[in-house]
Structures are given as C-alpha cells and as structure tokens.
Motif scaffolding. Sequence first.
Motif, short mmCIF file in Angstrom:
data_model
loop_
_atom_site.label_atom_id
_atom_site.label_comp_id
_atom_site.label_asym_id
_atom_site.label_seq_id
_atom_site.Cartn_x
_atom_site.Cartn_y
_atom_site.Cartn_z
N VAL A 426 0.86 -1.20 0.00
CA VAL A 426 0.00 0.00 0.00
C VAL A 426 0.89 1.24 0.00
CG1 VAL A 426 -1.56 1.37 1.44
CG2 VAL A 426 -2.05 -1.04 1.04
N ASN A 427 1.93 1.22 0.84
CA ASN A 427 2.84 2.36 0.93
C ASN A 427 3.62 2.58 -0.36
OD1 ASN A 427 3.00 3.96 3.44
ND2 ASN A 427 3.08 1.91 4.36
N LEU A 428 4.20 1.46 -0.90
CA LEU A 428 5.04 1.61 -2.09
C LEU A 428 4.21 2.05 -3.30
CD1 LEU A 428 7.47 -1.47 -1.80
CD2 LEU A 428 7.90 0.91 -1.19
N GLY A 430 1.28 3.43 -3.18
CA GLY A 430 0.76 4.76 -2.85
C GLY A 430 1.77 5.85 -3.19
N ASN A 431 3.05 5.63 -2.80
CA ASN A 431 4.10 6.61 -3.12
C ASN A 431 4.23 6.79 -4.62
OD1 ASN A 431 4.80 7.26 -0.53
ND2 ASN A 431 6.59 5.89 -0.44
N SER A 432 4.19 5.66 -5.35
CA SER A 432 4.31 5.74 -6.81
C SER A 432 3.14 6.52 -7.39
CB SER A 432 4.34 4.34 -7.42
OG SER A 432 5.61 3.77 -7.20
N THR A 479 8.42 15.02 1.41
CA THR A 479 8.48 16.19 0.53
C THR A 479 7.05 16.60 0.16
OG1 THR A 479 8.69 14.69 -1.34
CG2 THR A 479 10.74 15.62 -0.48
N LYS A 480 6.08 15.91 0.80
CA LYS A 480 4.68 16.17 0.44
C LYS A 480 4.00 17.05 1.49
CE LYS A 480 4.85 11.57 -1.39
NZ LYS A 480 4.55 10.19 -1.08
N GLN A 481 3.04 17.80 1.01
CA GLN A 481 2.35 18.71 1.93
C GLN A 481 1.58 17.96 3.01
OE1 GLN A 481 -0.21 21.64 0.23
NE2 GLN A 481 1.16 23.26 0.99
N LEU A 486 6.39 8.68 7.28
CA LEU A 486 6.58 7.44 8.05
C LEU A 486 6.49 6.21 7.17
CD1 LEU A 486 4.57 8.14 11.31
CD2 LEU A 486 7.04 8.02 11.03
N GLY A 487 5.92 6.39 5.96
CA GLY A 487 5.66 5.25 5.07
C GLY A 487 6.87 4.35 4.86
N MET A 488 7.99 4.93 4.41
CA MET A 488 9.16 4.11 4.09
C MET A 488 9.79 3.51 5.35
SD MET A 488 9.16 3.93 0.91
CE MET A 488 10.68 3.21 0.40
#
Length: 535
Positions: A426-428, A430-432, A479-481, A486-488
């Motif tokens: 979900v995190n990976l 989601g980041n993409s 780097t996001k607003q 914490l995701g990575m």
Amino acid sequence: MNKKILTALRFVLIFATIMVLAYSRQGLNVLTPGYTLALVYLLSNLALFLIPEKKLQTSWALFSIFMFDVIAISVAIYLSQGAQTDLYLVYFLVIFMASVGQNMNRSIPIAIVACSIYGWIIYRTNPGISLLDSRILIRIPFLFMIALFSSYWSQSTRRELKKKEELERFNRELEKEVARVVAEEIELRQYSEKIINCVSSGVIAIREDGIITTLNPEALRVFGLSSESIGYDVGQYEFLLPLWDKMKHALESQSSVARDEITLKIKNREVPMGFSLSPISGAAGRFSGCVAIFKDLSDIRALEHQLKHAEQLSYLGKMASWIAHEIRNPLTAIDGFAQLLETTVDRDKITKYSIEIHKGSQRISHIIEDILAFARTERKIKSMEVDLRKIVESIVESMPNTNIKISGISNPVCKGESESLRRVFVNLIGNSAEAIAADGEISVDFQEAYGHVITEVRDNGIGMSEDDMKKIFTPFFTTKQRGTGLGMSIVTKIIDEHGGRIEIESRRGVGTTCRVFIPKKDREGAAVSKSEEES
Ligand code: ADP
Ligand code: MG
C-alpha cells in the motif's frame, strides 16, 4: 715445520756433523775441507734466521734445505772416510728430519739421494765390496725404512692435527653462530613483546594445558590482574572461563575466530568484549595454545545506548509536534462541522457535514495507525503462506483511477504476515501513485530467485534527487504537503521483520523502482509447499 724447530734441529745436525769431522782421522783443523764445510754449514743455519718464516714454509724451500743437509753430511762422511765408522747414523737423523718436516713425495727423493750417495761412498772407500755386505744390505734398506715410516707417521700425524684444527675452527664458528642466533632471538622476543605491549587491544595467550603465558598491559587493565598472573592456571580466574571455553574450542577445531562477542563478569561488573581467536602451535609442537585479541566494548556500548536514547528522544519530540499538528487540522474541521450540525436542519447539509466529519476521523485513524506501526517494537511475525500477487491485485482494485500493470510469475508465495505485507505494498504503490502525473504508469512485477520472492514496483513519476534518496528511510522525512514521512520507515521495519530487504533506484524526472525481497521460507526454515499454497 716452524722456523724455530727447523733451526734447532739443524743445530743438532750441524753439531753431529762437526762431531763426525772432529772424530775423523784428519780432525777438524783450520782451513781443512772439513773445517770449511762445518763453517759453511753453521753459517747456512744462521742465514736461515734472516729468511722470513713465510718463505721457509713453502715445500720447495724445505726440500732444498734438507737436500743441502744430505749433501753436507755426505761430504762430511766422505771426508771422514765414514763408511768405516758409525757416523752413517747421522744420515738417519737427517732423513728423519726431512721426513718429519715434509710429506712422502718430498722425503722419498731425499732418501734416494742419501742412499745413493752413501752407497757410492761405501763403494768408493771399499772398492769391490759385495752387495750382500751388511753395510749395503742392512744400512741402505734401513735408511729407506726410516724415511718411509717417519714420513708416513708425520704425514698422518699432520693430517690428524689438521683435522683437529679444522674441528676446533668449526666449533669456534658454531659457537659464534649459536651466540648470534641466541642474541637475535632475544632481540626478536623483546621486539614482539614491545609490539604486544603497545597495542591498544588486550592480548591474552593461554597454553593448551591452561597456563596463561601472555597478558599485555591492556589485558591486565581490563581483567584487573597483575603481571604475576602469568604462569598461573586459567582455572584460578573463574571470570576467564567462558573465554577459555571458546579458546579451547578454537584449539580443538584448529580454526580461528575472526569476530565474536562475549560478556565477562569481572569483579561484579559485566564487561562486553569483542574478540578474535587464533590457535597457535610452535616449532616442533613445543608450544601449543590460543591467543585472544580483544577490545573492551563497555564505552562503545554506553555510547550506543546514549545515542539510541537521544535518537528516541528526538523522534519522540518530532512525533509529538507532528501529531499535534496533524491531528489538530482534522479535529478543528470535525469540531466546526459538529457545531454546524447542531444548528442545521437541511437534510443535504447534514449529509455533507457528516461526510466531512467521517473524513476527518478517517484521517486521524490513518495517522494513529501509522504511528502505531512505526512505534511498534520489533516482534516475531505470525508466519503464514502469503500470495503477494493477490495482495497487490486487491490494492490495485481499490485504485481504479490509477494505471497499474501486474506482470511476472503467477503465484509469488512467501512466508509472512499478510496484513503487514499489504501495508508494505500500500505504501510503495501509494508513493508511486503520488509521484506520477495523470497519464503516468505504475508496474508491479513478481519474480523468484535465491529462495526469495522479488516484487518490483516501478513508476515513471517525478523520481528523487540523490539527497532525498539518502533520507528516504529517515522517519518524518517527507516532501509532500500532507505526507507523514513514516511510510518508508514502516516499509523497512516490516521487511526487516520478515528477514527480507529492499533496494531503491530513482532518477529525478525519470522514475523510481523499489525492489522488495521476501524469503520463501520463514526463519525456522519451513518451506512453502505447493499443496500448502493451494489449500
Ligand atoms: P510520505 O509518503 O508520507 O511522504 P514516505 O516515507 O512514504 O513518506 O516517503 C518519504 C519521501 O520519499 C516522500 O515524501 C518522497 O519525497 C519520497 N518518495 C518515496 N517514494 C517515492 C516515489 N516512488 N517517487 C518519488 N519520491 C518518492
Ligand atoms: Mg508514503
């Protein structure tokens, strides 16, 4: 033959010759040939004093001197009509001297010359003498025998002497060499002792029978011992026994240990130590034992502890301000909409406000979930067979507006905790999804290699700078607003718990690839069988 002995013996000869001449019929009157001979003979010996010893030592010089003696004595015997007298005995003297002074191949020619001259003298003084006459038959062979025996005897004596001298010289050289080697060994030992004493690590050597043979100053300091402990049995120092056990094991298996750690209880204090072991065996098995080189890790451990504590405090501080900030926003919104609800009767507005309140509480619950996942201490995962493809497919289903392609093997099954692994992807993904443009693309590919399932999540999004890449696993880096950063951190934590690893490649403006390796077997080594997967 040295010069002093030579001249002394010749004086005896000269004296004998003078006696021969004096007792002859003519006597030793002045200016008679006998007198002249005696004088010349005497002077010749005195002249020898002037000749340097080295020149006299050559075999030709000695040969010439003895030949001269033979001739001088022969002349004396001739002059004294010697065949009649016992004066021939002087011949024995000169032949003996010539034989002792030189070796056989020089003394025999002298004996031949002497015998020939003597034979001639007998013949001259007794013309027509028979060969069987005792003067010829006994005296001449006797002269030869004397020459042979004495030269043989002196030659073998000389040889023995030479051997003895050589042996003595060899002994002296050997003694010198032994002294040199001993001095060298002492120097070498002092040198290696100096090295051992000045290394900052502790060094302890224990012989196979348990006797402590070396303790350098650092070892004495760490163990709290004095140098008198050297030579004692290690069994007397109970706190050293765990280390001695390891050393014995290394000795038995004759294998060194490059790096290991142990905690010794020294005087009620736990001392963590990093050490390496090398079994050693000396020349001809004289010394067999083991050397341990160790470092007292107490200070390092204390420092690590402090650092961890400081790190935790810093995260805690960051987290507290972040939580306050992140939760306050949705909370303010919830509070506002709740107040509006109180006064609103419009059905549509009530629905709208309720939806906003739900969104706010969802956001808070998401934040709390992230915090819990991040703050969770490392634990043992509940290991089950997990099909990663199924997990990714369900995530993709929940993101209908994103272009995601799945490829690779059809059943990428590994051992792990389904919910946790879901959180990873979900995190990976989601980041993409957050990194790509509206027409961007994400692909997820599954492969298997080296006992691992390898999942590659690739996007053609904005990518990362090298600087950002270094910080990507730092908690709260974002780097996001509206990112949590914490995701990575959560991703790596879960992958670590599964005994796997992650690789990331990224280029600014090109895209990012995350490769996740999860073992197919869990840590106890239970493989995932086909039947298990299907069931
Ligand atoms: P968050 O997503 O909340 O910002 P993460 O820990 O998931 O926190 O990510 C940390 C940072 O790493 C992101 O803010 C982003 O800058 C960068 N990052 C992670 N994945 C990608 C990606 N696929 N493409 C570009 N940047 C990424
Ligand atoms: Mg993220």
